[in-house]
Write a protein that holds these residues in place. Structure first.
Motif, PDB file in Angstrom:
ATOM      1  N   LEU A 208     -37.846   2.677  46.478  1.00  0.00           N
ATOM      2  CA  LEU A 208     -37.199   2.023  45.346  1.00  0.00           C
ATOM      3  C   LEU A 208     -38.172   1.091  44.625  1.00  0.00           C
ATOM      4  CD1 LEU A 208     -34.677   1.470  43.697  1.00  0.00           C
ATOM      5  CD2 LEU A 208     -34.014  -0.250  45.394  1.00  0.00           C
ATOM      6  N   ASN A 209     -39.024   0.408  45.379  1.00  0.00           N
ATOM      7  CA  ASN A 209     -40.005  -0.488  44.773  1.00  0.00           C
ATOM      8  C   ASN A 209     -41.017   0.290  43.927  1.00  0.00           C
ATOM      9  OD1 ASN A 209     -38.906  -2.830  45.899  1.00  0.00           O
ATOM     10  ND2 ASN A 209     -40.021  -2.513  47.819  1.00  0.00           N
ATOM     11  N   LEU A 210     -41.428   1.469  44.406  1.00  0.00           N
ATOM     12  CA  LEU A 210     -42.369   2.286  43.635  1.00  0.00           C
ATOM     13  C   LEU A 210     -41.766   2.717  42.301  1.00  0.00           C
ATOM     14  CD1 LEU A 210     -43.874   4.544  46.470  1.00  0.00           C
ATOM     15  CD2 LEU A 210     -45.029   2.691  45.239  1.00  0.00           C
ATOM     16  N   GLU A 211     -40.500   3.150  42.346  1.00  0.00           N
ATOM     17  CA  GLU A 211     -39.849   3.579  41.110  1.00  0.00           C
ATOM     18  C   GLU A 211     -39.586   2.400  40.178  1.00  0.00           C
ATOM     19  OE1 GLU A 211     -39.622   6.716  40.416  1.00  0.00           O
ATOM     20  OE2 GLU A 211     -40.481   7.143  42.393  1.00  0.00           O
ATOM     21  N   LEU A 212     -39.244   1.243  40.764  1.00  0.00           N
ATOM     22  CA  LEU A 212     -38.979   0.059  39.948  1.00  0.00           C
ATOM     23  C   LEU A 212     -40.243  -0.410  39.240  1.00  0.00           C
ATOM     24  CD1 LEU A 212     -36.939  -2.093  39.079  1.00  0.00           C
ATOM     25  CD2 LEU A 212     -37.536  -3.388  41.131  1.00  0.00           C
ATOM     26  N   THR A 213     -41.374  -0.308  39.917  1.00  0.00           N
ATOM     27  CA  THR A 213     -42.648  -0.689  39.300  1.00  0.00           C
ATOM     28  C   THR A 213     -42.961   0.204  38.088  1.00  0.00           C
ATOM     29  OG1 THR A 213     -43.481  -1.461  41.440  1.00  0.00           O
ATOM     30  CG2 THR A 213     -45.109  -1.031  39.730  1.00  0.00           C
ATOM     31  N   LYS A 214     -42.623   1.485  38.208  1.00  0.00           N
ATOM     32  CA  LYS A 214     -42.892   2.410  37.098  1.00  0.00           C
ATOM     33  C   LYS A 214     -42.056   2.081  35.865  1.00  0.00           C
ATOM     34  CE  LYS A 214     -44.111   6.389  40.018  1.00  0.00           C
ATOM     35  NZ  LYS A 214     -43.704   7.758  40.397  1.00  0.00           N
ATOM     36  N   ILE A 215     -40.781   1.772  36.071  1.00  0.00           N
ATOM     37  CA  ILE A 215     -39.887   1.592  34.918  1.00  0.00           C
ATOM     38  C   ILE A 215     -39.751   0.130  34.498  1.00  0.00           C
ATOM     39  CG2 ILE A 215     -38.558   3.626  35.587  1.00  0.00           C
ATOM     40  CD1 ILE A 215     -36.356   1.746  36.577  1.00  0.00           C
TER      41      ILE A 215
ATOM     42  N   PRO B 247     -41.705  -1.989  32.809  1.00  0.00           N
ATOM     43  CA  PRO B 247     -41.960  -2.311  31.395  1.00  0.00           C
ATOM     44  C   PRO B 247     -40.776  -1.974  30.486  1.00  0.00           C
ATOM     45  CG  PRO B 247     -43.874  -1.247  32.362  1.00  0.00           C
ATOM     46  CD  PRO B 247     -42.771  -1.126  33.368  1.00  0.00           C
ATOM     47  N   TYR B 248     -40.076  -0.899  30.789  1.00  0.00           N
ATOM     48  CA  TYR B 248     -38.922  -0.513  29.973  1.00  0.00           C
ATOM     49  C   TYR B 248     -37.728  -1.438  30.245  1.00  0.00           C
ATOM     50  CZ  TYR B 248     -41.901   3.588  29.716  1.00  0.00           C
ATOM     51  OH  TYR B 248     -42.967   4.420  29.530  1.00  0.00           O
ATOM     52  N   ILE B 249     -37.573  -1.832  31.519  1.00  0.00           N
ATOM     53  CA  ILE B 249     -36.518  -2.795  31.855  1.00  0.00           C
ATOM     54  C   ILE B 249     -36.773  -4.118  31.150  1.00  0.00           C
ATOM     55  CG2 ILE B 249     -35.512  -4.153  33.734  1.00  0.00           C
ATOM     56  CD1 ILE B 249     -35.923  -1.803  35.577  1.00  0.00           C
ATOM     57  N   ASN B 250     -38.031  -4.525  31.098  1.00  0.00           N
ATOM     58  CA  ASN B 250     -38.399  -5.771  30.428  1.00  0.00           C
ATOM     59  C   ASN B 250     -37.980  -5.747  28.962  1.00  0.00           C
ATOM     60  OD1 ASN B 250     -39.632  -8.233  29.759  1.00  0.00           O
ATOM     61  ND2 ASN B 250     -41.596  -7.249  29.371  1.00  0.00           N
ATOM     62  N   GLU B 251     -38.246  -4.650  28.286  1.00  0.00           N
ATOM     63  CA  GLU B 251     -37.894  -4.543  26.874  1.00  0.00           C
ATOM     64  C   GLU B 251     -36.377  -4.509  26.675  1.00  0.00           C
ATOM     65  OE1 GLU B 251     -39.774  -4.652  24.213  1.00  0.00           O
ATOM     66  OE2 GLU B 251     -41.644  -4.852  25.347  1.00  0.00           O
ATOM     67  N   ALA B 252     -35.689  -3.774  27.553  1.00  0.00           N
ATOM     68  CA  ALA B 252     -34.254  -3.579  27.368  1.00  0.00           C
ATOM     69  C   ALA B 252     -33.426  -4.779  27.813  1.00  0.00           C
ATOM     70  CB  ALA B 252     -33.807  -2.330  28.139  1.00  0.00           C
ATOM     71  N   ALA B 253     -33.873  -5.467  28.874  1.00  0.00           N
ATOM     72  CA  ALA B 253     -33.041  -6.511  29.477  1.00  0.00           C
ATOM     73  C   ALA B 253     -33.278  -7.889  28.896  1.00  0.00           C
ATOM     74  CB  ALA B 253     -33.280  -6.552  30.992  1.00  0.00           C
ATOM     75  N   SER B 254     -34.410  -8.131  28.247  1.00  0.00           N
ATOM     76  CA  SER B 254     -34.734  -9.483  27.779  1.00  0.00           C
ATOM     77  C   SER B 254     -33.671 -10.016  26.814  1.00  0.00           C
ATOM     78  CB  SER B 254     -36.116  -9.501  27.123  1.00  0.00           C
ATOM     79  OG  SER B 254     -37.122  -9.227  28.071  1.00  0.00           O
ATOM     80  N   ASP B 255     -33.329  -9.224  25.803  1.00  0.00           N
ATOM     81  CA  ASP B 255     -32.316  -9.669  24.833  1.00  0.00           C
ATOM     82  C   ASP B 255     -30.947  -9.805  25.493  1.00  0.00           C
ATOM     83  OD1 ASP B 255     -34.164  -9.818  22.809  1.00  0.00           O
ATOM     84  OD2 ASP B 255     -33.776  -7.789  22.064  1.00  0.00           O
TER      85      ASP B 255
ATOM     86  N   LYS C  72     -37.929 -17.939  23.399  1.00  0.00           N
ATOM     87  CA  LYS C  72     -38.709 -16.762  23.782  1.00  0.00           C
ATOM     88  C   LYS C  72     -38.344 -16.398  25.213  1.00  0.00           C
ATOM     89  CE  LYS C  72     -42.937 -16.566  22.416  1.00  0.00           C
ATOM     90  NZ  LYS C  72     -44.406 -16.800  22.302  1.00  0.00           N
ATOM     91  N   LEU C  73     -38.162 -15.105  25.492  1.00  0.00           N
ATOM     92  CA  LEU C  73     -37.840 -14.667  26.852  1.00  0.00           C
ATOM     93  C   LEU C  73     -38.336 -13.249  27.073  1.00  0.00           C
ATOM     94  CD1 LEU C  73     -34.545 -15.281  28.785  1.00  0.00           C
ATOM     95  CD2 LEU C  73     -35.741 -13.106  28.968  1.00  0.00           C
ATOM     96  N   THR C  74     -39.326 -13.098  27.929  1.00  0.00           N
ATOM     97  CA  THR C  74     -39.744 -11.788  28.435  1.00  0.00           C
ATOM     98  C   THR C  74     -39.914 -11.910  29.937  1.00  0.00           C
ATOM     99  OG1 THR C  74     -42.107 -12.286  28.107  1.00  0.00           O
ATOM    100  CG2 THR C  74     -40.942 -11.189  26.298  1.00  0.00           C
ATOM    101  N   LEU C  75     -39.705 -10.811  30.656  1.00  0.00           N
ATOM    102  CA  LEU C  75     -39.724 -10.839  32.122  1.00  0.00           C
ATOM    103  C   LEU C  75     -41.115 -10.665  32.720  1.00  0.00           C
ATOM    104  CD1 LEU C  75     -36.505  -8.750  32.837  1.00  0.00           C
ATOM    105  CD2 LEU C  75     -36.763 -11.237  32.732  1.00  0.00           C
ATOM    106  N   GLY C  76     -42.123 -10.400  31.912  1.00  0.00           N
ATOM    107  CA  GLY C  76     -43.477 -10.282  32.423  1.00  0.00           C
ATOM    108  C   GLY C  76     -43.791  -8.899  32.933  1.00  0.00           C
TER     109      GLY C  76
ATOM    110  N   PHE D  43     -37.785  -5.176  46.349  1.00  0.00           N
ATOM    111  CA  PHE D  43     -36.679  -5.162  47.299  1.00  0.00           C
ATOM    112  C   PHE D  43     -37.264  -5.013  48.703  1.00  0.00           C
ATOM    113  CE2 PHE D  43     -34.584  -3.795  43.383  1.00  0.00           C
ATOM    114  CZ  PHE D  43     -33.471  -4.619  43.392  1.00  0.00           C
ATOM    115  N   THR D  44     -37.041  -6.027  49.532  1.00  0.00           N
ATOM    116  CA  THR D  44     -37.657  -6.040  50.868  1.00  0.00           C
ATOM    117  C   THR D  44     -36.744  -5.501  51.953  1.00  0.00           C
ATOM    118  OG1 THR D  44     -36.966  -8.352  51.122  1.00  0.00           O
ATOM    119  CG2 THR D  44     -39.184  -7.948  50.286  1.00  0.00           C
TER     120      THR D  44
END
Length: 565
Positions: A74-81, A83-91, A116-120, A126-127
């Protein structure tokens, strides 16, 4: 001749030295081989093997056996997506969080908004994941999450003085456990009616606040106000037992929402042997108590000046939403006046350990940190009396702190005619009166005997007697003196007319009688809550301030009700 003797002895000594060295090397090689085999065996051990070999009481404080399964995929897949989560979730986060921050903002803040708000670029990890098997009508998952992010968050702060400040939130570090509840289970796809989510446990939350182009410390109070706003918003909006319910299928899911299920009555009795935090004199201790760490639900005791063995005898009431997971936290501080108070120690009580309707009397050791308990230093003890009363349970007990309180005729008439704020004011007055319940009665105390009292005389004996008095009344009674006995029997009964049973205390002091004076041996301090609830009981009470000894007592309560009309 002597030459040959020396030669033989030299050869023998050399051969012996070589043989000893060879034996030593062989022994060391054998030891290293055995150690390597042992290490290899330990490396193959499972968690179950470790638990069989070592009982829990022998675990070091840093050893934790996790029940959660790993989620590398899950962590590997989350790392891939991410940047897209950052764009979609910030607003989305900005729109949903701003009203919450406004709701909990401090009094010195006029407004608090995101500029200003971006998630970086750093995705959370997830541990672990675990399934909680405690509810057959639903599925409960717990996800442990760790995030050391690099978000770009700037808050636009307006103070009551009209000053506008751009505040940057940096160095966010978060570790916590999120709970997902899929409930109720239904026979329609996706097989559950709603999803509830909550922050089950907030293990760590750190962040840094900085004024863009300046120092936040130059404006006193702003940093604390913003931090309190953020922490209160998280605590009261998403931290368990608060939960957010998202309907998946049409239906009524009000039973899944947060509801009070009971009341916790807490009597803060006293503390003893507290650590002295002052260089000159003694500490000035006070206590802070909470079940949920919110400003309006945190209670504070009075300060007892210059005393390491304070007696508070204060009563507090807390609303309970989930007794299976919630805990009562008690923190003892030293009052430093205008400076920040210094923590003496803290402790916790799991509400799941309390039996409903049963008074539990506890002496709890104070520790430095509730999470990491490596410090074994003695910081003192605190004495609590706890009573959990659930709502809507038909049982044989009643809460003495919430006596069935009826309105007077005048109050009923006023309430029926009033509306809006007037009715609310009357309700507030009635609730205040309920909190100030007066329980009047007669307390009968039978001092039966004492056991294992400390020797006070040169001959290893003592001449003990007991002095009894109520803390509020001040009237004293005492038993007869039993000469030269460390296990005396008195069987004497004393009656006290008590005007305020829920807020008074019985104190018994044991003294050694001497011809030219008396010597203090120890004391027992107890509230009257238990005897008021049970009517009468017999029990043994250890002596405080003594190396050994206990008093055997019988207490009986005869109520004398007060009629307000």
């Amino acid at each position: 001749m002597s030459f040959f003797v020396g030669l033989v002895l030299g050869v023998a000594f050399g051969v012996g030295l070589v043989m000893a060295f060879a034996h030593c090397e062989n022994y060391r090689a054998k030891q290293r081989s055995e150690l390597a085999a042992t290490i290899a065996a330990f490396s193959k051990m499972t968690v179950q093997d470790s638990r069989k070999l070592f009982p829990p009481e022998f675990y070091p404080s840093w050893v934790v056996f996790s029940q959660r399964q790993k989620l590398k995929w899950l962590n590997l897949e989350l790392t891939k997506i991410w940047p897209y989560i950052n764009e979609a979730a910030s607003d989305l986060i900005k729109i949903s969080v701003e009203p919450v921050l406004e709701q909990y903002k401090s009094a010195i803040l006029a407004s608090l908004k995101f500029s200003k708000l971006t998630l970086g670029t750093v995705a959370p990890q997830f541990t672990g994941i675990s399934v909680i098997e405690d509810d057959p009508s639903g599925i409960t998952l717990e996800l442990e999450l760790n995030w050391d992010g690099n978000p770009n968050i700037v808050l636009d702060i307006q103070t009551m003085l009209g000053v506008s400040l751009p505040i940057q939130v940096k160095n966010i570090g978060f570790t916590g456990v999120f709970r997902l509840i899929f409930k109720p289970l239904v026979e329609q796809f996706p097989c559950f009616g709603a999803v509830s989510y909550s922050l089950r446990e907030k293990k760590n939350l750190d962040f840094t606040l900085k004024i863009i182009g300046g120092e936040l410390s130059s404006i006193p109070g702003i940093s604390d106000a913003i931090e309190d706003t953020i922490r209160d918003a998280i605590e009261d909006s998403i931290t368990w037992p608060v939960r957010k319910v998202v309907p998946i299928l049409p239906g009524d899911y009000s039973d899944l929402e947060l509801k009070p299920v009971g009341v916790l009555e807490v009597k803060l009795v006293q503390a003893r042997d507290l650590t002295n935090k002052d260089i000159v004199g003694k500490s000035d201790p006070f206590a802070v108590l909470y079940v949920r760490p919110l400003h309006d639900r945190t209670k504070k005791s009075k300060t007892i000046n210059n005393d390491l063995n304070p007696i508070w005898n204060e009563h507090f009431e807390f609303i309970v939403e989930d007794p299976s997971t919630q805990r009562l936290t008690v923190k003892i501080y030293d009052d430093e006046g205008i400076q920040a108070s210094e923590l003496i120690g803290c402790t916790q009580v799991h509400l799941a350990d309390l039996q409903p309707g049963k008074v539990k009397d506890l002496w709890l050791n104070l520790v430095k940190d509730l999470e990491v308990q490596r410090d074994k230093k003695n910081r003192g003890q605190v004495h609590l009396e706890l009573l959990y009363c659930p709502f809507g349970v038909q049982s044989g007990f009643s809460n003495p702190f919430a006596t069935q309180f009826s309105l007077t005729s005048l109050e009923k008439a006023l309430k029926s005619e009033a509306n809006g704020s007037e009715a609310a004011d009357i309700d507030k007055a009635v609730n205040q009166k309920k909190r100030d319940v007066i329980v009047r009665g007669v307390l009968s105390v039978t001092v039966i005997s004492a056991e294992d009292l400390p020797a006070m005389d040169v001959m290893g004996k003592a001449d003990p007697y007991v002095v009894l008095y109520m803390k509020k009344l001040g009237t004293k009674s005492k038993t007869r003196v039993v000469n030269e006995n460390l296990n005396p029997t008195w069987n004497q009964t004393f009656d006290f007319v008590v005007e305020d049973g829920l807020h008074d205390m019985l104190i018994l002091e044991v003294w050694d009688h001497d011809t030219f004076g008396k010597d203090y041996m120890g004391r027992c301090i107890m509230t009257l809550t238990r005897v008021i609830m049970e009517g009468e009981f017999t029990d043994s009470f250890p002596l405080e301030g003594a190396k050994s000894g206990k008093l055997n007592l019988h207490l009986k309560w005869t109520p004398q009700p007060i009629y307000r009309d």
